[in-house]
Design a protein around this motif. Sequence first.
Motif, mmCIF file in Angstrom:
data_model
loop_
_atom_site.group_PDB
_atom_site.id
_atom_site.type_symbol
_atom_site.label_atom_id
_atom_site.label_comp_id
_atom_site.label_asym_id
_atom_site.label_seq_id
_atom_site.Cartn_x
_atom_site.Cartn_y
_atom_site.Cartn_z
ATOM 1 N N LEU A 1 0.872 -1.173 -0.143
ATOM 2 C CA LEU A 1 0.142 -0.063 0.548
ATOM 3 C C LEU A 1 1.054 1.546 -0.416
ATOM 4 N N SER A 2 1.982 1.112 0.499
ATOM 5 C CA SER A 2 2.871 2.362 0.929
ATOM 6 C C SER A 2 4.606 1.522 0.968
ATOM 7 N N ALA A 3 5.402 2.401 0.686
ATOM 8 C CA ALA A 3 6.944 1.975 1.265
ATOM 9 C C ALA A 3 7.193 0.778 2.285
ATOM 10 N N ARG A 4 5.731 1.236 3.880
ATOM 11 C CA ARG A 4 6.008 0.997 5.418
ATOM 12 C C ARG A 4 4.621 0.656 5.561
ATOM 13 N N GLU A 5 3.474 0.355 4.403
ATOM 14 C CA GLU A 5 2.427 -0.561 4.423
ATOM 15 C C GLU A 5 2.259 -1.490 3.571
ATOM 16 N N VAL A 6 1.972 -3.111 4.459
ATOM 17 C CA VAL A 6 1.165 -4.056 3.916
ATOM 18 C C VAL A 6 0.409 -4.846 3.684
ATOM 19 N N GLU A 7 -0.538 -5.126 2.313
ATOM 20 C CA GLU A 7 -2.038 -5.177 2.889
ATOM 21 C C GLU A 7 -1.658 -7.221 2.729
ATOM 22 N N VAL A 8 -2.264 -7.861 3.821
ATOM 23 C CA VAL A 8 -2.223 -9.127 3.573
ATOM 24 C C VAL A 8 -3.381 -10.133 3.610
ATOM 25 N N VAL A 9 -3.802 -10.828 3.047
ATOM 26 C CA VAL A 9 -5.078 -11.442 2.900
ATOM 27 C C VAL A 9 -4.699 -13.085 2.978
ATOM 28 N N GLU A 10 -4.978 -13.658 3.977
ATOM 29 C CA GLU A 10 -5.051 -14.921 4.799
ATOM 30 C C GLU A 10 -5.611 -16.252 3.976
ATOM 31 N N ALA A 11 -4.849 -16.988 3.159
ATOM 32 C CA ALA A 11 -5.664 -18.341 2.790
ATOM 33 C C ALA A 11 -6.084 -18.663 3.882
ATOM 34 N N SER A 12 -7.263 -19.818 3.860
ATOM 35 C CA SER A 12 -8.156 -20.596 4.934
ATOM 36 C C SER A 12 -7.265 -21.225 4.658
ATOM 37 N N SER A 13 -7.471 -22.641 5.386
ATOM 38 C CA SER A 13 -6.287 -23.741 6.247
ATOM 39 C C SER A 13 -7.001 -24.904 5.189
ATOM 40 N N SER A 14 -8.059 -24.719 4.310
ATOM 41 C CA SER A 14 -8.541 -25.379 3.274
ATOM 42 C C SER A 14 -8.281 -25.506 1.518
ATOM 43 N N ASP A 15 -7.621 -24.208 2.187
ATOM 44 C CA ASP A 15 -8.033 -23.713 -0.200
ATOM 45 C C ASP A 15 -6.370 -22.538 0.311
ATOM 46 N N GLN A 16 -5.821 -22.511 -0.873
ATOM 47 C CA GLN A 16 -4.503 -22.176 -0.645
ATOM 48 C C GLN A 16 -4.966 -20.916 -1.546
ATOM 49 N N GLU A 17 -5.733 -20.434 -2.055
ATOM 50 C CA GLU A 17 -6.349 -18.864 -2.296
ATOM 51 C C GLU A 17 -5.837 -18.592 -0.923
#
Length: 463
Positions: free
Chosen positions: A115-131
């Motif tokens: 999002l910026s040089a100091r902010e990272v947007e993270v989206v975790e995958a579910s335990s049963s899905d690689q996506e």
Amino acid sequence: MTHVVIIGGGPGGYEAALVAARLGAQVTVVERDGLGGSTVLTDCVPSKTLIATSDLLTEVESSAELGVEVPRDVRADLAAVNDRVLRLALAQSADIAGRLDREGIEVVRGTARLLSAREVEVVEASSSDQEASGAPRVVEADAVILATGAHPRVSPDALPDGERILTWEQVYALREIPEHMIVVGSGVTGAEFASAYNGLDAHVTLVSSRDRVLPGEDEDAAELIEDVFRERGMTVMGQSRMASVRREGDQVVVTLTDGREVVGSHCLLALGSIPNTADLGLEDVGVALDDAGFVRVDRVSRTSVPGVYAAGDCTGVLMLASVAAQQGRIAVAHLLGDAVHPLDLQKVSSNIFTSPEIATVGLSQRAIDEAGLHVDVVMLPLATNARAKMQGVRHGFVKLFSRRGMGVVVGGVVVGPRASELIHAVSLAVSASLTVDQVADAFTVYPSMSGSVAEAARSLHPR
């Protein structure tokens, strides 16, 4: 405490994470597919495991010369081979996960974007899905390291189907040895897989758009490998550019730009790599990419944005796991203020896992010619080596380059069985700027393949 967020868990990412943790940083690694990245899961570890089986069969074929009789029908069970390949890859990935856990490193399975040089947007995958499927969260970082790797290049006219038309990530689903494997591309990946399937007793056709295989490598080494390929029954088609690949039932048809067609049972596409730099928000943040989409970095792994570093195949600097790991370590040392040794590509050793192997380090003949350097060169065939004779080794050589008048070793090439091990002595000489006399004065075992390295060095004694 400095918080370092690393996007990608391949060699560039996990090695950076380990160094950062040991230097006292808080570390978060975000990995989409599994720790070790493509190097461990789909590329280097799997391919070299497959090649190990191929090499064993190649040795068995020459056993008669050593007085050993073996049944004529010795063959590999490709289903068992590929099961072992995937099992070892997962085991290696698990070992890496254990190392990171012991160092207190947070590992998030999912995707990330800047999002910026100091902010990272993270989206975790579910335990049963690689996506990635969880709710996005923003992670504050003092520094970010991009280590997202690359994936196989494909062509709109040669789309893989995972069954007959394959990328190098898909070949491990095969359960039987291909009757006729057509390998398109004669760079390192193409040459390695062509050699491997040839050793597994598949008929192999290698389609090369250039006048010889391995066009970017030492010319003597490439010519030797091509001769060996032909001697072992491989069809090598030089100056033959692929136009398209299509499947017709249980066959594949490779059409060349001159209209010729090559028909086989399978086709392996080795067309190069594309960096995994899309959808990371890099352009929005200002991270500079080159025309091919690789992240631009300097010798200490800095990108164009302060606080954002990059390592590994996504930079396109030199697509080797060892270089990726070193770039990651250098990035961490720089951002945490530790002692930094900028990346020196003139001291990188590399290996091509054909049979025989090709190992190189330091300056190549091409680089020497382009720079106009005055060097002395010697090339000794392994066929004159006593240990090679005992083992029935007929193909290979040791080549050394030294600065004329000074005798300093500046590069070398080794072609032969396990050249990846033999090159280390030459790598030490290049790294430490040793002279040929210093290399020659070090004791070697008799008889040994490494004795040829010392013998080559003695031949370059300054006059």
